[in-house]
Design an enzyme around this catalytic site. Sequence first.
Site, mmCIF file in Angstrom:
data_model
loop_
_atom_site.group_PDB
_atom_site.id
_atom_site.type_symbol
_atom_site.label_atom_id
_atom_site.label_comp_id
_atom_site.label_asym_id
_atom_site.label_seq_id
_atom_site.Cartn_x
_atom_site.Cartn_y
_atom_site.Cartn_z
ATOM 1 N N CYS A 110 0.817 -1.217 0.000
ATOM 2 C CA CYS A 110 0.000 0.000 0.000
ATOM 3 C C CYS A 110 0.854 1.273 0.000
ATOM 4 O O CYS A 110 0.294 2.379 -0.068
ATOM 5 C CB CYS A 110 -0.899 0.043 1.233
ATOM 6 S SG CYS A 110 -1.963 -1.388 1.434
ATOM 7 N N HIS A 128 -5.472 1.199 6.123
ATOM 8 C CA HIS A 128 -6.096 0.429 5.041
ATOM 9 C C HIS A 128 -6.748 -0.795 5.658
ATOM 10 O O HIS A 128 -6.073 -1.646 6.243
ATOM 11 C CB HIS A 128 -5.063 0.000 4.005
ATOM 12 C CG HIS A 128 -5.639 -0.901 2.943
ATOM 13 N ND1 HIS A 128 -6.863 -0.667 2.357
ATOM 14 C CD2 HIS A 128 -5.163 -2.049 2.373
ATOM 15 C CE1 HIS A 128 -7.113 -1.615 1.474
ATOM 16 N NE2 HIS A 128 -6.109 -2.470 1.468
ATOM 17 N N GLU A 153 -26.005 9.386 13.526
ATOM 18 C CA GLU A 153 -25.209 10.031 14.574
ATOM 19 C C GLU A 153 -23.710 9.910 14.345
ATOM 20 O O GLU A 153 -22.949 10.851 14.562
ATOM 21 C CB GLU A 153 -25.584 9.437 15.941
ATOM 22 C CG GLU A 153 -24.797 10.006 17.118
ATOM 23 C CD GLU A 153 -25.141 11.458 17.423
ATOM 24 O OE1 GLU A 153 -24.395 12.071 18.211
ATOM 25 O OE2 GLU A 153 -26.145 11.975 16.897
ATOM 26 N N HIS A 203 -12.989 -4.935 -2.083
ATOM 27 C CA HIS A 203 -11.636 -4.984 -1.518
ATOM 28 C C HIS A 203 -11.602 -4.436 -0.091
ATOM 29 O O HIS A 203 -11.366 -5.170 0.856
ATOM 30 C CB HIS A 203 -10.702 -4.181 -2.436
ATOM 31 C CG HIS A 203 -9.263 -4.161 -2.020
ATOM 32 N ND1 HIS A 203 -8.229 -4.105 -2.920
ATOM 33 C CD2 HIS A 203 -8.674 -4.163 -0.806
ATOM 34 C CE1 HIS A 203 -7.069 -4.084 -2.269
ATOM 35 N NE2 HIS A 203 -7.323 -4.117 -0.995
ATOM 36 N N ASP A 285 -32.287 28.189 -2.334
ATOM 37 C CA ASP A 285 -32.009 29.377 -1.533
ATOM 38 C C ASP A 285 -33.125 29.482 -0.482
ATOM 39 O O ASP A 285 -34.148 28.787 -0.584
ATOM 40 C CB ASP A 285 -31.991 30.598 -2.465
ATOM 41 C CG ASP A 285 -31.923 31.901 -1.710
ATOM 42 O OD1 ASP A 285 -31.047 32.032 -0.851
ATOM 43 O OD2 ASP A 285 -32.765 32.782 -1.970
ATOM 44 N N SER A 421 -26.766 32.159 2.728
ATOM 45 C CA SER A 421 -25.698 32.910 3.394
ATOM 46 C C SER A 421 -25.772 32.738 4.903
ATOM 47 O O SER A 421 -24.804 32.996 5.615
ATOM 48 C CB SER A 421 -25.785 34.398 3.034
ATOM 49 O OG SER A 421 -27.052 34.916 3.380
ATOM 50 N N LYS A 454 -22.179 33.438 -2.654
ATOM 51 C CA LYS A 454 -23.270 32.917 -3.478
ATOM 52 C C LYS A 454 -23.320 33.546 -4.872
ATOM 53 O O LYS A 454 -24.050 33.060 -5.738
ATOM 54 C CB LYS A 454 -24.612 33.125 -2.774
ATOM 55 C CG LYS A 454 -24.767 32.293 -1.496
ATOM 56 C CD LYS A 454 -26.149 32.427 -0.929
ATOM 57 C CE LYS A 454 -27.173 31.749 -1.797
ATOM 58 N NZ LYS A 454 -28.551 31.910 -1.305
ATOM 59 N N ASP A 480 -33.923 33.613 -5.731
ATOM 60 C CA ASP A 480 -34.625 34.834 -6.137
ATOM 61 C C ASP A 480 -33.650 35.904 -6.606
ATOM 62 O O ASP A 480 -34.063 36.974 -7.055
ATOM 63 C CB ASP A 480 -35.448 35.380 -4.961
ATOM 64 C CG ASP A 480 -34.560 35.879 -3.830
ATOM 65 O OD1 ASP A 480 -34.691 37.049 -3.420
ATOM 66 O OD2 ASP A 480 -33.724 35.091 -3.353
#
Length: 521
Positions: A110, A128, A153, A203, A285, A421, A454, A480
């Site tokens: 690895c 891994h 959670e 894997h 939005d 925002s 934004k 908007d």
Amino acid sequence: MAALNGVKTATLTQAYLESNQVKETKNLITELCRQFYTLGWVSGTGGSITIKVHDDCIPKPQQLILMSPSGVQKERMVEEDMYVLSSTGSILFSPLPKPYPHKAPKCSDCAPLFMKAYEMRNAGAVIHSHGMESCIATMINPLAKEFRITHMEMIKGIQGHGYYDELVVPIIENTAQERELTESLAAAIEAYPKSTAVLVRNHGVYIWGDSWISAKTQAECYHYLFEAAIKLHQLGLDCSTPSHGPIQSFKGLSNVNHSVNMSVKAGSAISNNGIEPSHRCIVLDIEGTTTPISFVTDVLFPYARENVGNHLDATYDSAETQDDIKLLRAQVEDDLKQGIVGAVPIPPDGAGKEEVVAALVANVEAMIKADRKITSLKQLQGHIWRTGFHKSEIEGLVYDDVPEALEKWHALGIKVYIYSSGSRLAQRLLFGYTNYGDLRKYLCGYFDTTVGNKKETKSYLEISEYLGVHKPSDILFVTDVYQEGVAAKAAGLDVIISVRPGNGPLPENHGFKTVTSFSEI
């Protein structure tokens, strides 16, 4: 250790190779591998782990790297079995051969993949695992390029994620030799900047963290979430939706598709009338789109302005508020340099709590009055509003057509997100305490200004990468604000402009489709 600071590894002393820091890290690897063996992560000589030797005198990118060997019984390793590598991956120390039946020592297969996590993510440790959960999680849908789960959670244990976020882990295809995965793993790391793991189909999984503690903690959370997804799927439940409701399946699918896709996920979901949704995700939005602008200006802003002093005074010594103050200090210092109107110096902590709070209040009031879209203000406002919502002093307001539309999109398997925002906390509060009850069960995640402004195209490119869509036009953005629509369209998203009472005027010949209700979408 000046030699390592100058990255002259050829002059590295034998004394440092035998130092306590190196010995303790070697011992830690053996201890962790014994624990991972009992968890089924490194059985049959599979799996591996690597940790950087922490030393405050050495910059992290230049620290020594320790790796477990390849093809050995991981639970029986000892300190002398470890390889020591330079920060660039060259081997500085190899273990001595052992008598039969042991194989000749060989550094982990690895290693090239581990180095990618060190180079591209400045990791402090990489694990891994061949854990069964990580393997089966990639088989639930053999065509999926991602593992997705939300509203669990244990997602909180993954760096940069919270309970309401959607956790996305890229899946790459397996190869005959481990090192052949290097390029595809590097591509996945680059394509998913928020991810701290990459799954390898059939894997296992690669997981990294800033330190061995971070890597171990996240590995335990990832395996829990993989197992949860498998069990939910066995129960016919969808782990990738907020409600974890029944997996949707529909008539009209071919037998081949049904055998490959045990369920129909967002993006490939088909409605009851056989029409495929035109978008995989919808990003909404808030102001002027789901909620009247007046609610923010007439309810939320005044509440924050009227309660900022009491909030700071009552919570001043808490870690959360101290973090808020730290962000505000940095913002105000920058504002003062730029000559921003309303910015006043904040005294040092030694000046006393009352003076500090008074200065903070003055700055926050000026920021609110100017309607500034800055993270420091939005974060504090979110914490103030949380108190208001919890005390039922504030109730979130959405347009009458919003709940029905959210329910409809959810039933179609379309993922819905919020981009505002306002802070992510403020967004969750608004939709959690609405005049229609808790609507968060229909929402898969939240984006705020930490993604970017934004009105900037790169913000929407970042959202597209995070959502992992095949093409940006799989996302519909509803806003908007004309300038936001322009930025999103430049990033390749489909855009609809929301026309609601009180919204600002649009330019003539703006070129966007408009709606006055979500029922039109």
